[in-house]
Design an enzyme around this catalytic site. Structure first.
Site: not given
Ligand code: NAP
Length: 527
Positions: A183, A240-241, A244-245, A264, A301, A392
């Site tokens: 996706k 991601g967040s 979302g996760g 993650e 992250c 965070e």
């Molecule tokens: P995000 O907003 O959660 O987006 C990640 C993906 O998930 C996107 O494709 C998004 O689609 C999808 N998504 C989000 N909410 C969803 C939901 N409710 N249902 C279905 N799909 C959903 O995260 P981001 O802004 O890309 O990344 C920033 C975050 O990632 C930070 O919190 C950071 O700490 C974390 N991160 C963690 C790691 C790790 O390894 N632990 C590494 C890098 C980043 P849409 O954009 O279409 O909503």
């Protein structure tokens, strides 16, 4: 060059009429290319093809999968500067970072190729039969790891290559024998399509089944939700967040057939500053941390969002130096307007909490999509009593907690949510006076760092990237390094199965020459 279409297996497809654009945060304008959203029928086609491909792809040899993975790396490399340019226009990240991240992505793919070619990862275990055993005969049992099925991968916006389309999750799942449906992240959908084209070319060149890989576009959450609920999908990788996760994890748990979601997510990566270290080198530590907090505009992250120390002159010196150093650093551009907007909102919310003192002061405003770094400080009691301060703030933001004493330091660490990393800054043997602090931190994190910074994640077998919830949904696994393959497999046993029908990994002759546990002894010998 960028068609904006989805890859449904080997075919480019755009049957829906909803389109969206990615954004160049540096120029503050939309990029030229239109991206077409995947339709429901395209989602179903990708899932059907993946399930069909699984039947053959899960059975192919490690050597053939290695050829495929190496070819993906070669094809991504062959995209050359065009890929780096699109990467930068969709993220605002500089060329040097783009090159570094591409190198990491290629390195991951090649590491997995070596891993599955060598073959020991299947953890073959054989217990031979003992027909004459008393009082009951013993059967022949042979166990190894096998692929789970089609995997859906969601990439994070902050790593358009290394944690995205052909990033760690995809490389690990393909290495395990699982077809992948990506996706695509809407903020770097052009970069995603280019990388997807490289994966498809590699699949065709190396004779992989159609459907081993698909790439679906979407600017909203519906496509992702449909994929996670699709009966033919058997596991999910998410970076991601927390919001979302967690949403996807809950969705997967509610399915008729629940499936694992390896998410993650966010982390504030606590850093503990011990008193003697602060007494001797508060200034140097502050300089190092000003750099770590602002690295990549804080969009990692592993960003140090929480710094904890015991009240002392050393801690005061650290706080003053950090305040001075951080304002000298130029503000930088964030990945896209949504992340920049979320940073402003979350920062404002944190700053509105009572008892919080801002350490860095600025008078001038910043360019659109740029972030101003902020360090704040708070008393230990205030931090303990306000859960909002434990969350965070994704961006260049950090909070220094000033504890009354060692006991409060321990309490604070033990009350933290799960984290990816924890760091201890100590003088020589000072750390030996803090066994409870070390224990408390170990219980909250996946990786502990001595006298360093949490930013910077080495990709190697000994890396643990994942921690207790909410850092990840399953702290038993890593998202970085070859061990991440373990998320996409399940153990499987053959009982009294004819030798010629067993997979090569379990045959008496050990044709692959892998290391196996035979009757509880590690060996590469035949049986
Ligand atoms: P995000 O907003 O959660 O987006 C990640 C993906 O998930 C996107 O494709 C998004 O689609 C999808 N998504 C989000 N909410 C969803 C939901 N409710 N249902 C279905 N799909 C959903 O995260 P981001 O802004 O890309 O990344 C920033 C975050 O990632 C930070 O919190 C950071 O700490 C974390 N991160 C963690 C790691 C790790 O390894 N632990 C590494 C890098 C980043 P849409 O954009 O279409 O909503």
């Amino acid at each position: 060059m960028i068609t904006g279409k989805n890859y449904i297996g080997n075919q480019l497809s755009a049957t829906a009429n909803r389109t969206f654009k990615t954004f160049n945060p540096l120029l503050n304008i939309e990029n030229d290319w239109n991206i077409t959203e995947a339709s429901n029928s395209e989602v179903n086609q990708a899932a059907d093809l993946a399930a069909e491909a699984f039947k053959t792809y899960s059975k192919i040899s490690g050597a053939t999968k290695a050829t495929f993975l190496r070819e993906i790396a070669n094809e991504i490399e062959a995209l050359g500067d065009d890929l780096l340019e699109v990467y930068s226009s969709e993220s605002g990240l500089p060329n040097g970072r783009a090159m570094g991240e591409r190198g990491r992505t290629l390195g991951q793919l090649r590491a997995f190729a070596n891993h599955v070619e060598e073959g020991n990862w299947v953890e073959a275990s054989i217990d031979t039969a003992e027909p004459d055993r008393e009082p009951l005969p013993k059967v022949d049992l042979r166990k190894m790891n096998i692929a789970l099925g089609p995997v859906v991968v969601f990439g994070a916006s902050n790593f358009p290559l290394a944690f995205s389309t052909a990033g760690g999750d995809t490389a690990a799942a393909l290495a395990a024998g699982c077809p992948v449906i990506v996706k695509s992240h809407p903020m770097h959908a052009g970069t995603g399509e280019m990388v997807a084209s490289a994966v498809i070319k590699a699949a065709e060149k190396t004779g992989m089944p159609n459907g081993v890989f698909s790439n679906l576009n979407s600017s909203g959450i519906e496509v992702g939700q449909t994929l996670v609920q699709h009966p033919k999908v058997k596991a999910v990788g998410f970076t991601g967040s927390i919001k979302g996760g967690r949403a996807l994890y809950d969705l997967a748990a509610k399915r008729d057939e629940p499936i694992p979601v390896f998410a993650e997510m966010g982390s504030i990566n606590p850093v503990v500053l011990l008193p003697k270290a602060l007494h001797n080198r508060a200034e140097a530590i502050a300089k190092t941390y000003a750099g770590s907090i602002t690295l990549g505009s804080g969009q990692f992250c592993t960003n140090p969002g929480l710094i904890i120390g015991i009240k002392s002159q050393g801690l005061t010196n650290f706080v003053n130096n950090l305040a001075e150093d951080i304002v000298k650093i130029e503000p930088s551009c964030m990945l896209h307007p949504n992340i920049a907007g979320a940073y402003q909102t979350n920062k404002k919310n944190a700053l509105a909490q009572s008892g919080l003192q801002v350490l860095a002061g600025y008078e001038d405003s910043v360019e659109p999509n740029y972030a101003r770094q902020v360090v704040t400080t708070v008393e230990g009691d205030t931090f303990l009593n306000n859960p909002t301060l434990h969350h965070e703030v994704f961006g260049p933001f950090s909070l220094v907690v000033q504890c009354e004493n060692k006991a409060q330091l321990e309490t604070i660490i033990s009350k933290l949510e799960g984290q990816l990393t924890g760091t201890i800054i100590s003088d020589d043997n000072e750390i030996s006076e803090y066994p409870n602090v070390v224990n408390a931190l170990q219980n909250r994190v996946g990786r502990i760092i001595f006298n360093g910074v949490p930013t910077g994640v080495e990709v190697c077998p000994s890396m643990q990237h994942g921690g207790p919830y909410p850092a990840s949904t399953d702290s038993r696994f890593t998202a970085v390094g070859v061990d991440s393959i373990k998320r996409w497999v399940r153990p499987f046993s053959y009982q009294d199965w004819p030798n010629e029908l067993l997979p090569d990994e379990l045959k008496n002759e050990n044709p692959l020459g892998i290391s196996r546990l035979v009757n509880s002894v590690k060996t590469t010998a035949n049986i």
